[in-house]
Design an enzyme around this catalytic site. Structure first.
Site, short mmCIF file in Angstrom:
data_model
loop_
_atom_site.label_atom_id
_atom_site.label_comp_id
_atom_site.label_asym_id
_atom_site.label_seq_id
_atom_site.Cartn_x
_atom_site.Cartn_y
_atom_site.Cartn_z
N HIS A 17 0.83 -1.20 0.00
CA HIS A 17 0.00 0.00 0.00
C HIS A 17 0.86 1.25 0.00
CE1 HIS A 17 -4.19 -1.45 0.80
NE2 HIS A 17 -3.47 -2.55 0.82
N ASP A 118 -5.33 6.36 2.16
CA ASP A 118 -5.35 4.98 1.68
C ASP A 118 -6.78 4.41 1.83
OD1 ASP A 118 -3.57 2.36 1.26
OD2 ASP A 118 -5.14 1.89 2.72
#
Ligand code: UDP
Length: 481
Positions: A17, A118
């Site tokens: 990520h 995110d």
């Protein structure tokens, strides 16, 4: 550093990520013109020693590169100790960080262009509302999964009233069978299901969603999102393919190619099937025995990456160990297949392997990065999903993009694949039956490369549109906001 507007990134700590999000941030900087904006990356302390050292390594490399990026460490929080699924663990941890995110942004003494979070960090969207800062989500998976997530709240309500539907209708996609849904959507009693629906709701609060895909890769589904009642601005900017430090170092040591690449050098063009199950995937002995059997019977060349069960699974840690091949593989297998196969027991340089001309097919666990990497190099796939969003990605890669052939994976038996089924699918992909998927994969390779063309690419145009919007919308926060 100049007093230009800054884009604040809130990534989570996992490499898969952190790196793609940072890479996307860097591309936004590049598209906004020289020194027009800077990046401020808020770092939540990683919960495991391994993730901590990986993040430190990323940060060290980025700082050394001398770009307009500043890293700001957030204070530690007391981590949740209940037995939680990974999504919930991250979300709960992010929730605890919300006050720190607020103070960090409020304390910036230059204009803030946006807070980009995110996919796990939607609790932090509260901060953008409180401070009046535009908010965006960086979505590391496909537009198809985004469409599903955005539909999740409405689906939930519909199913509460009408019961479970057999297939799901998602505009722009063929009917989605329940068996293709992500793990998070299958068990309504599991808190992860509520997390998914909650996240879908919160995404609609964002000013836009930045997606690691290309407009031409998933045109139907993107049109479906744009036409839906919940339409939120979507910016397809991919493929964004991030290098991890290990891979970058391996590249730097190009004088000594990796052993897997040297082995591939000695194989005929497009003859090798590559099998790799992501950064976290590992398989048990019974499954590996079936793979070995299936590969041996298929008669095709292969490069098989295997990993062992992780030793630490606390705080969401899931890093596999090196595989013990003597324990996993059938006796004599390595000897019998040594002319046409290599089994690699550690992390392998996946992108370089996919880029190698000897690779002709990829058995993948269907993490979105792996799918994009395979398409970037025009390699057709056999999808072998193991969890998370992978069953859904497997479905779209076969049924929507047409870049993969179906492999029968028994989800009820822990995603088990029988030797005979693997043999059938391998023969089909590598033996000429997979020409349709191969042609499509090559077509998608062109699509991906065209999308990131600086002059005419759709993803670059999307980046420019977004960075223009960010510069226009930048807000200077008053002290003590
Ligand atoms: N990867 C790698 N070597 C391995 C396994 C994985 O380089 O042995 C890389 C792969 O190239 C990709 C990432 O790790 O960039 C995996 O991301 P993906 O989204 O496919 O799956 P995840 O690991 O997050 O499930």
């Amino acid at each position: 550093m100049a007093n230009n507007p800054t884009i604040v990134l809130l990534p989570v700590w996992g490499s898969g990520h952190f790196m793609p999000m940072l890479e996307a941030g860097k591309q936004l900087l590049a598209s906004s013109g020289p020194r027009a904006m800077s990046l401020t990356v808020l770092l939540m302390p990683a919960p495991t020693p391994q993730a901590t050292s990986e993040i430190s390594e990323h940060v060290r490399r980025e700082e050394a590169a001398g770009l307009d990026i500043r890293f700001q460490h957030l204070p530690a929080v007391k981590l949740p100790t209940d037995h939680l699924g990974i999504e919930e663990f991250i979300s709960r941890t992010v929730q605890l960080h919300v006050p720190h995110v607020h103070s960090a942004i409020a304390g910036l003494d230059f204009p803030v262009a946006a807070l980009v979070v995110d996919i796990f960090c939607t609790p932090a969207l509260d901060v953008s509302r409180q401070l009046g800062v535009p908010a965006y989500v960086y979505f590391t998976s496909s537009a198809a999964l985004l469409a599903l997530l955005l539909r999740a709240p409405a689906l939930h309500e519909k199913e509460e009233e009408e019961g479970l539907a057999v297939d799901l209708e998602l505009p722009g996609l063929p009917a989605v069978p329940r068996s293709a849904l992500p793990d998070t959507m299958l068990d309504k009693k599991n808190p992860t299901y509520s997390w998914f629906v909650y996240t879908g709701r919160r995404y609609m609060e964002a000013n836009g969603i930045i997606v690691n895909t290309a407009a031409e890769l998933e045109p139907g589904v993107l049109a479906g999102i744009a036409a839906s009642a919940t339409a939120v601005a979507v910016y397809p900017i991919g493929p964004v393919l991030a290098l991890t430090p290990a891979e970058a170092e391996a590249e730097a040591e190009a004088a000594q190619p990796h052993e897997c690449l040297r082995w591939l050098d000695s194989q005929p063009r497009a003859s090798v099937l590559f099998l790799c199950f992501g950064s976290k995937g590992f398989l048990g002995r019974a499954q590996v025995q079936e793979i070995a059997d299936g590969l041996e019977r298929s008669g095709h060349r292969f490069l098989l990456v295997l990993r062992g069960r992780p030793s630490d699974t606390s705080h969401g840690a899931r890093n596999p160990r090196d595989a013990d091949l003597a324990e996993l593989l059938p006796e004599g297998f390595l000897e019998r297949t040594k002319e046409r196969g290599l089994v690699w027991p550690k992390r392998a340089p996946q992108k370089e392997i996919l880029a190698h001309p000897s690779v002709g097919g990829f058995v993948t666990h269907c993490g979105w990065n792996s799918i994009l990497e395979s398409l970037w190099f025009g390699v057709p796939m056999l999808p072998w999903p193991l969890g998370a969003d992978q069953h859904f990605n497997a479905f779209t890669s076969v049924s929507d993009m047409g870049v993969a052939l179906r492999l029968q994976v028994d989800r009820e038996r822990g995603n088990f694949v029988e030797a005979a089924e693997l043999e059938r699918a391998v023969r089909s992909l590598m033996g000429g039956g997979g020409e349709g998927a191969r042609e499509k994969a090559v077509k998608m390779m062109m699509v991906c490369r065209d999308a990131v063309d600086l002059q005419s690419g759709s993803s670059c145009a999307s980046l420019r549109r977004l960075s223009h919007e960010l510069i226009q919308g930048a807000v200077r926060l008053l002290p003590n906001t």
